[in-house]
Design a protein around this motif. Structure first.
Motif: not given
Length: 196
Positions: A159-160, A162-163, A165-167, A169-171, A173
């Motif tokens: 979970q950590k 993934f979070e 990685f998600e952050e 990717c958002h940055n 983007d």
């Protein structure tokens, strides 16, 4: 519930597994007493047996919630949620660099905490004063023979990750992509500040 002979070439096979109790009910403490109290003496006897000059060792493999109930702890929301040591929930959430070694639990220390809890009146609101030991241990299987549930451990780690990685990717983007408002088209912008 079942037991398995694990030092075989196929420990999860039907030939190495024996179901000893089927009980259709919730995991409440009341139902656990109904289902498990009758096995206390047998478990103690098995733990002291030998077979063909081999010592028999029992390991318990269940999820964390069930372990808390079996070992008499109030649960993961208590002050000392760890089954194995006396780290507090607040200390668990602190950065690793500030952590230190914490006193390990044992069956003896848990029994002592439980006796102190009873002598104080057994009020669950004060469980934190007694390291969250609010019930007697069901079976005297040492904590060194508890199989840590991998799902609970890896779930938090994944979970950590993934979070993070998600952050990232958002940055990425935000740095690479913007919409040209005049033409309503998507434009890629490669900048030298992007680090992958």
């Amino acid at each position: 519930m079942n037991f398995q002979i694990v030092n075989t070439s196929a420990p999860n096979s039907v030939h190495a597994t024996c179901v000893f109790s089927c009980f259709e009910a919730s995991d409440s403490i009341t139902y656990l007493h109904v289902a498990l109290d009758r096995f206390r003496d047998e478990v103690a006897e098995i733990m002291n047996m030998t077979w063909n000059n081999y010592t028999i060792r029992l390991f318990i493999c269940v999820d964390l919630d069930f372990l808390d109930k079996i070992y008499g702890l109030s649960g993961s929301s208590g002050k000392c949620p760890c089954l194995f040591c006396l780290i507090t929930g607040e200390q668990i959430r602190s950065p690793d660099a500030s952590r230190r070694r914490y006193r390990l639990r044992s069956l003896e220390s848990m029994a002592g905490d439980y006796q102190r809890f009873l002598k104080s009146g057994g009020n669950h609101k004060h469980a934190k004063r007694y390291n969250n030991c609010i019930r007697e241990v069901f079976f005297n299987i040492p904590l060194t023979e508890v199989c840590i549930p991998g799902l609970h451990i890896t779930q938090g780690i994944f979970q950590k990750l993934f979070e993070l990685f998600e952050e990232a990717c958002h940055n990425l983007d935000l740095q690479l992509l913007f919409i040209d408002k005049a033409t309503q088209t998507v434009v890629l912008s490669l900048r030298s500040t992007v680090k992958c």
